[in-house]
Design an enzyme around this catalytic site. Structure first.
Site: not given
Length: 348
Positions: A321, A325, A278
């Site tokens: 996350h 990350d 994302h």
């Protein structure tokens, strides 16, 4: 109208601003009208002009060609082209009864015409198609790897989430991840519309497909090599299929059909943490939007930056996350984008 050759540096700056090319003002701030007309493609291959635009100055060169033609025509107006002003051509003094020159004394002044020339940047849609296929293959490979890694994720009851400083400072907001995905879809939509309107969309398209494909290929490697436990106890991971390949293929197809988004209900697998896909899309779409939109659209660029920044913050706020990350995804995405465009803009 003031002759172009008599323009001052300030007149040149005003003309650039009027023509919608203010990005050249700093690079040409000491250039007068005469020097402006002498600019060639070679000048745009060297600093500072090579650093201003990624199109090699084609837009400005085309406008300069038009300006040269207008200057040439202006110089032969008011009788200069037919011998009625400024005396007779070639020292001729003989006139016909009606006061005009005879046919033998007429002087032909050639007026340059704009010849159709091949673009310095050919479309080459075949290459763009190959880049698109490459990106699709990388997306599908990523989905397959996520399914494989999902089988290796340790149960959250046995391996709790790793400590994360951001999670210590901010409590989880359940709806935050939906905001992230909505922002991502908005940015992808805006970039798609902008790409369709671009002049060199075939070239820019294959740049985008190559970079996004490579980023997801990197992601396959990192999440396969290092499998992290779930970031939060709120995760509800799909049951492990333990070698049932038919069921795994159905799960993979479901995720591809849903675009890999949680709000579509297609992403129920765990393990694709290092690094954040994302964050890749939120960052990359903004970078392309900013790179290939005019500087005068600063409000549009700031709006897209806000969508990207809020989306990335919401990833962390949703505790979907780990912070590492997101940091790794942002670093790799920006480096690859800047390295690629630095090499693409170099004249070999």
């Amino acid at each position: 109208m003031k002759k172009v050759a008599a323009w001052s540096a300030e007149d040149v700056s005003d003309w650039l601003s009027k023509e919608g090319m203010p990005e050249y003002i700093d690079a040409l701030r000491q250039t007068d009208g005469s020097a402006l007309l002498r600019l060639t493609e070679a000048d745009f291959q060297m600093p500072p002009l090579s650093l201003v635009s990624s199109d090699g100055g084609q837009q400005l060169l085309e406008r300069l060609e038009t300006l040269r033609i207008e200057t040439h025509i202006e110089a032969h107006k008011n009788g200069h082209a037919n011998g009625h002003a400024g005396g007779l051509p070639n020292g001729t003094s003989k006139l016909q009864r009606n006061g005009t020159l005879g046919m033998k004394e007429m002087v032909l002044i050639p007026i340059p015409t704009i010849e159709a020339k091949h673009s310095a940047f050919p479309a080459e849609w075949g290459k763009t198609g190959i880049a698109f296929i490459y990106a699709v293959v990388c997306f599908v490979t990523t989905t397959i790897v996520i399914s494989v890694v999902h089988e290796r994720v340790p149960p959250k009851e046995h391996t709790p989430p790793l400590p994360d400083k951001f999670f210590d400072l901010f409590d989880r907001v359940e709806w935050a991840f939906s905001i992230c995905e909505i922002n991502g879809m908005l940015l992808v939509g805006l970039w798609l519309i902008q790409w369709i309107l671009l002049k060199y969309r075939s070239i820019i398209g294959r740049r985008f497909f190559f970079i996004v494909g490579t980023l997801y290929l990197y992601r396959c490697i990192t999440m396969y090599i290092t499998t992290l436990p779930v970031p939060g106890m709120h995760f509800k991971c799909s049951p492990k299929l333990l070698g049932n390949w038919e069921a795994q293929m159905r799960r993979i197809m479901k995720m591809i059909a849903g675009g890999g988004l949680s709000i579509t209900g297609s992403h129920t697998m765990c393990g694709d943490y290092l690094y954040s896909g994302h964050t890749v899309m939120l960052t990359l779409t903004y970078l392309f939007i900013k790179e290939y939109s005019p500087k005068r659209f600063w409000w549009y660029q700031w709006f897209c930056w806000t969508l990207s920044a809020v989306g990335i913050f919401c990833i962390l706020l949703a505790h979907d996350h780990y912070t590492v990350d997101v940091v790794v995804a942002y670093f790799i995405t920006t480096r690859l984008f800047w390295w690629y465009h630095t090499m693409a803009n170099q004249q070999v």
